[in-house]
Design a protein around this motif. Structure first.
Motif, PDB file in Angstrom:
ATOM      1  N   LEU A   6       3.045-138.436 -83.815  1.00  0.00           N
ATOM      2  CA  LEU A   6       1.985-137.543 -83.358  1.00  0.00           C
ATOM      3  C   LEU A   6       1.752-137.690 -81.855  1.00  0.00           C
ATOM      4  O   LEU A   6       1.617-136.687 -81.128  1.00  0.00           O
ATOM      5  CB  LEU A   6       0.686-137.831 -84.110  1.00  0.00           C
ATOM      6  N   LEU A   7       1.722-138.927 -81.387  1.00  0.00           N
ATOM      7  CA  LEU A   7       1.476-139.167 -79.962  1.00  0.00           C
ATOM      8  C   LEU A   7       2.614-138.658 -79.092  1.00  0.00           C
ATOM      9  O   LEU A   7       2.409-138.345 -77.908  1.00  0.00           O
ATOM     10  CB  LEU A   7       1.265-140.663 -79.723  1.00  0.00           C
ATOM     11  N   ALA A   8       3.799-138.570 -79.648  1.00  0.00           N
ATOM     12  CA  ALA A   8       4.970-138.122 -78.872  1.00  0.00           C
ATOM     13  C   ALA A   8       5.141-136.608 -78.880  1.00  0.00           C
ATOM     14  O   ALA A   8       6.079-136.105 -78.266  1.00  0.00           O
ATOM     15  CB  ALA A   8       6.235-138.785 -79.424  1.00  0.00           C
ATOM     16  N   LEU A   9       4.264-135.878 -79.548  1.00  0.00           N
ATOM     17  CA  LEU A   9       4.426-134.423 -79.659  1.00  0.00           C
ATOM     18  C   LEU A   9       4.589-133.718 -78.308  1.00  0.00           C
ATOM     19  O   LEU A   9       5.482-132.879 -78.155  1.00  0.00           O
ATOM     20  CB  LEU A   9       3.256-133.823 -80.443  1.00  0.00           C
ATOM     21  N   PRO A  10       3.750-133.992 -77.304  1.00  0.00           N
ATOM     22  CA  PRO A  10       3.927-133.283 -76.027  1.00  0.00           C
ATOM     23  C   PRO A  10       5.026-133.859 -75.138  1.00  0.00           C
ATOM     24  O   PRO A  10       5.310-133.307 -74.080  1.00  0.00           O
ATOM     25  CB  PRO A  10       2.553-133.442 -75.359  1.00  0.00           C
ATOM     26  N   PRO A  25      13.330-133.797 -77.403  1.00  0.00           N
ATOM     27  CA  PRO A  25      12.168-134.198 -78.202  1.00  0.00           C
ATOM     28  C   PRO A  25      12.280-135.613 -78.739  1.00  0.00           C
ATOM     29  O   PRO A  25      13.362-136.178 -78.858  1.00  0.00           O
ATOM     30  CB  PRO A  25      12.175-133.179 -79.339  1.00  0.00           C
ATOM     31  N   ILE A  26      11.134-136.168 -79.102  1.00  0.00           N
ATOM     32  CA  ILE A  26      11.055-137.489 -79.721  1.00  0.00           C
ATOM     33  C   ILE A  26      10.452-137.387 -81.115  1.00  0.00           C
ATOM     34  O   ILE A  26      10.927-138.017 -82.065  1.00  0.00           O
ATOM     35  CB  ILE A  26      10.220-138.445 -78.848  1.00  0.00           C
ATOM     36  N   SER A  27       9.414-136.585 -81.251  1.00  0.00           N
ATOM     37  CA  SER A  27       8.662-136.504 -82.507  1.00  0.00           C
ATOM     38  C   SER A  27       9.500-136.175 -83.743  1.00  0.00           C
ATOM     39  O   SER A  27       9.334-136.824 -84.785  1.00  0.00           O
ATOM     40  CB  SER A  27       7.526-135.487 -82.382  1.00  0.00           C
ATOM     41  N   PRO A  28      10.397-135.175 -83.697  1.00  0.00           N
ATOM     42  CA  PRO A  28      11.142-134.849 -84.924  1.00  0.00           C
ATOM     43  C   PRO A  28      11.907-136.039 -85.496  1.00  0.00           C
ATOM     44  O   PRO A  28      11.995-136.201 -86.719  1.00  0.00           O
ATOM     45  CB  PRO A  28      12.097-133.742 -84.473  1.00  0.00           C
TER      46      PRO A  28
END
Length: 427
Positions: A6-10, A25-28
């Protein structure tokens, strides 16, 4: 793990992320790892969302015919399938977190609010660094961001230095607003949550702040639409006073829109000249038109696609028809630019801004963009590919490394009169 996702979303444009076409991206991948580390709950989630689980397998089977006809490009296939697999993996992660484990949605919303406020604060720091010429800050983000818009001499800053928050590019602000924050606000409003108001404030500040900091022309239209949605959701239309308030703000939005189109040369050029008035606007049309015309030229591909990683074959097949359509529509020199772009495309550099062409053609552009709704997943399948030293049999090219943070390759087509060119990160 889930909180980190969640914290990595942006954070979708740094060198820390896993490369996908035009973003990192990181979140996926954290959502995927979270799902894999909960095998018991994962099995149940996979059964619940079986229709999503079979999608990657189905795409592989459908790709078989295209691979037999147009060949196999391993790297492009990996690009395509990792993005496709990330979609059901993210859905499973959300299911495990909020249904199986009953994690707090309130805490999750707080995490999303905190991380996007932090991203906005980063954008402010970047803006000050640009306007106060703080070299150390610019150099720092030049090293951290995969494609820096804050570094003098970078390929991406040719239209001026701009804040990009933690996004792959400044215009991705719209993707985060529409893909994450607005859906989350809608879910919070349905529950009458106080966090809906906080999300609304975040959206307004992010959108307005981005406009004031000059993140780009493309975000203007996104911002206007986002503000309209916020107003429609926030106003109590059944109440007379609320209705007057809403109509007043709608009038203000209309005035802002008219002013934006009058004051911004790119927007006014689109109004006056149509799609040929702005290269970026035209690009969104011809980049999707080419592969769609490829389906028209080879109708059987409407059912099977050209095979994962083979969208370049669709582009080449449809190039002539697409150019004819553009010329008939009055694109003028834009049709020549498009023709040069079509000729340059290879399996590892082609890109499209159309979700339909990305997925229906099983292309290497099929990537997932930060899918998140806190009770149901949402994802976007549009992306941009990267270029290689070779730009195809019809092009000569010059490779220029003009940025410390990210070498780039400029490929200019020399055949015919095409002025078309592309710039993208080298790997």
């Amino acid at each position: 793990m889930f909180l980190l996702a969640l914290l990595a979303l942006p954070v979708d444009g740094t060198v820390l992320g896993f490369y996908q076409p035009f973003w990192t991206p990181i979140s996926p991948w954290l959502f995927m790892l979270y799902a894999l580390t909960n095998p018991v709950h994962l099995e149940r989630a996979m059964r619940r969302y079986a229709f999503l689980m079979i999608a990657p397998v189905l795409l592989i089977y459908l790709s078989g015919i295209g691979w037999a006809v147009y060949g196999v490009h391993a790297r492009a296939i990996i690009m395509s399938l990792t993005g496709v697999i990330a979609i059901p993996a993210t859905v499973c992660a959300l299911d495990i977190a909020f249904i199986a484990k009953r994690l707090s949605t309130t805490e999750a919303i707080r995490a999303v609010l905190a991380t996007y406020w932090f991203a906005f604060a980063v954008g402010i720091a970047q803006w000050f660094a640009v306007h106060l010429d703080i070299a150390s800050v610019q150099e720092f983000f030049g090293r951290v961001m995969y494609r820096s818009y804050l570094t003098i001499g970078s390929s991406w800053s040719k239209n001026g230095l701009r804040p990009q928050f933690l996004f792959a590019e400044p215009s991705y602000t719209g993707m985060h607003v529409f893909g994450i924050l607005l859906p989350l606000m809608w879910l919070a409003y349905k529950r009458g949550s106080l966090y809906a108001k906080q999300l609304r404030s975040l959206i307004i500040v992010f959108v307005a702040g981005g406009l004031l900091m000059g993140v780009g022309t493309r975000i203007v239209l996104d911002s206007i639409v986002a503000l309209l949605i916020v107003i429609v959701m926030a106003v109590r239309w059944r109440d007379r006073k609320g209705r007057r308030f809403g109509l007043l703000f709608l009038a203000v939005i209309v005035a802002i829109t008219a002013t934006a189109f009058a004051a911004n040369s790119r927007l006014s050029a689109i109004v006056e000249k149509g799609m040929s008035g702005d290269d970026s606007f035209l690009g969104r049309i011809y980049q999707s038109l080419g592969p769609l015309c490829g389906i028209v030229k080879q109708p059987w591909t409407a059912l099977t696609g050209y095979g994962a990683g083979n969208i370049d074959a669709a582009v080449h097949q449809g190039a002539q028809l697409a150019r004819t359509i553009l010329e008939s529509a009055g694109a003028g020199k834009g049709a020549i630019v498009a023709a040069g772009w079509y000729r340059m495309m290879t399996s590892t550099m082609v890109w499209t801004m159309s979700a339909y062409t990305s997925f229906s053609l099983n292309s290497d552009s099929s990537v997932v963009r930060s899918p998140l709704q806190l009770s149901a997943s949402s994802s976007h399948g549009m992306g941009i590919g990267r270029s290689l030293p070779s730009a195809g049999p019809h092009c000569s090219h010059t490779c220029i490394s003009n940025s410390k943070d990210m070498p780039s390759r400029h490929c200019r087509c020399s055949s015919g009169a095409s002025p078309g060119w592309t710039t993208s990160p080298s790997m």
